[in-house]
Design an enzyme around this catalytic site. Structure first.
Site, mmCIF file in Angstrom:
data_model
loop_
_atom_site.group_PDB
_atom_site.id
_atom_site.type_symbol
_atom_site.label_atom_id
_atom_site.label_comp_id
_atom_site.label_asym_id
_atom_site.label_seq_id
_atom_site.Cartn_x
_atom_site.Cartn_y
_atom_site.Cartn_z
ATOM 1 N N TYR A 127 0.783 -1.235 0.000
ATOM 2 C CA TYR A 127 0.000 0.000 0.000
ATOM 3 C C TYR A 127 0.814 1.283 0.000
ATOM 4 C CZ TYR A 127 -3.930 -3.077 0.451
ATOM 5 O OH TYR A 127 -4.864 -4.050 0.195
ATOM 6 N N PHE A 413 -11.655 -4.093 10.247
ATOM 7 C CA PHE A 413 -12.805 -3.892 9.352
ATOM 8 C C PHE A 413 -12.477 -4.439 7.987
ATOM 9 C CE2 PHE A 413 -10.331 0.069 9.589
ATOM 10 C CZ PHE A 413 -10.009 0.294 8.274
#
Length: 413
Positions: A127, A413
């Protein structure tokens, strides 16, 4: 929307969810997932923010975003895109699938006025090229409660603890959590439905431990804290050797936290307390008699991306007065690139475009790492990720960007 090599990116339709989920499970190792987890994730999925990449009629990529709100230094709670469910089929690597999904997710976040994006990375190396920086760490520990004792804060004896079925006291526990959200950068304001994630308790995931248990702390009849945990019995040559696994703990004041930790340390037949994903500055570390017997480990946790540099920097406060021009490099979101004049203090800030000479130069991922106050600009500069162009600017900005409370992402999440 087309991507490279003939694949097509589309918004996920509800009737495609099971197929989408199955692809995701396979990409993450293919293990069986409980039906309860699938149904909870289905209920939380924002279909208009969920993406599927297709090669003809074959699903080859998944991703999604949640509409979160994250606390930043100073206590403001900012709209944040919670990037999640990212997978690419092993058959379709290096074809631009991930890049197309990140492009869409970040463009959508910008269109929705979300200054930040955040994620938890299964593979951290992925990322950085999309502008994410490691902004929060987490503390894991294995505490030898058979040999470690606690020195408790004043007022602990005034706090009552009692068992309660987790679902029966969910409302009270969520009220405690909501009170704590503005106090620590990185915390997420709980969106409707997310409170149910704390109660997810499939038997197949317990690994021989008990069902989820809950104890609440009370003072004068009011709930001031709670802990959720599991116990697992064990026996060794010396007798009982059980483990308490902490799932969650929150208290509104030191005495409440002290009462909850004392309870966890004192459960009969248990000799170990296992902690995962806790704040790195959690106070129990100053209550224990022997920190070396607590087996502490640090891990990377929350990754943050500034979707709108100006809005994000203006929304937080700064520990000390700061007036600095930042030259930001941002290849993936070029609307952020260029010079920004940041002026701020503990009361507020402004951040505007400028043509003035830069004081510091850094990539957007470095700025993201420092944004919540848990990573210093000085340490990033020592790694070559920040360049000081005006003498003294680096120390000034590094002190100002800090947070007196370590940032923490409280749940996945």
């Amino acid at each position: 929307m087309g991507t490279e090599h003939g694949t097509e990116l589309k918004t996920l339709r509800p009737e495609e969810f099971d197929r989408w989920w199955d692809h995701l499970v396979r990409a993450f190792g293919g293990g069986a997932t409980p039906a309860e987890e699938r149904e909870l994730d289905r209920s939380l999925t924002e279909f208009d923010r969920s993406l599927a990449v297709w090669d003809a009629d074959t699903l080859v990529g998944t991703s999604a975003a949640f509409s979160f709100r994250m606390t930043v230094p100073g206590g403001a709670v900012l709209p944040t895109a919670g990037v999640t469910m990212v997978s690419v089929a092993a058959t379709h690597r290096r074809r631009g699938v991930l890049t197309s999904m990140m492009r869409r997710l970040l463009d959508d976040a910008r269109a929705k006025g979300e200054p930040l994006a955040a994620l938890l990375a299964s593979e951290p190396a992925i990322y950085g090229r999309f502008g994410f920086g490691t902004a929060t760490l987490q503390l894991d520990a294995e505490i030898d409660t058979g040999r470690v004792t606690l020195t408790l804060p004043p007022g602990t004896e005034e706090v009552r603890v009692r068992y309660a079925p987790p679902a029966d006291v969910l409302k009270e526990c969520e009220a405690v959590y909501a009170t704590l959200v503005p106090r620590r950068p990185g915390m997420l304001a709980r969106q409707p439905g997310w409170e149910q994630a704390a109660l997810l308790d499939p038997e197949s995931e317990r690994e021989g431990a008990s069902a989820l248990q809950c104890v609440v702390a009370e003072r004068d009849g009011e709930v001031t804290g709670y802990t959720r945990f599991r116990t697992k019995m064990g026996w060794g040559p010396g007798g009982h050797d059980g483990t308490v696994t902490l799932e969650d703990l929150a208290g509104l004041d030191p005495a409440t936290e002290g009462a909850l930790w004392r309870f966890l340390f004192g459960i009969d037949l248990m000799t170990k307390l296992s902690l995962r994903g806790r704040p790195v500055d959690e106070p129990w570390q100053h209550l224990v008699s022997d920190i070396r017997r607590c087996g502490r480990r640090l891990r990377d946790a929350g990754y943050v991306r500034l979707v709108d540099v100006g809005a994000a920097l203006a929304a937080r406060t700064y520990q000390t007065p700061v007036a600095v021009v930042l030259e930001v490099e941002d290849v993936f979101c070029p609307w952020n690139a260029g010079r920004w004049r940041l002026t701020g203090d503990a009361r507020g800030a402004s951040c505007e475009r400028t043509s003035d000479a830069a004081d510091l130069a850094l990539p957007v991922g470095g700025l993201a790492a420092a944004y919540l106050g848990g990573v210093s600009l000085l340490s990033l500069a020592a790694a070559g990720r920040v360049r000081e162009l005006r003498p003294g600017a680096l120390t000034e900005a590094s002190v100002a960007f800090g947070s007196p409370v370590a940032p923490w992402l409280p749940h996945g999440f």
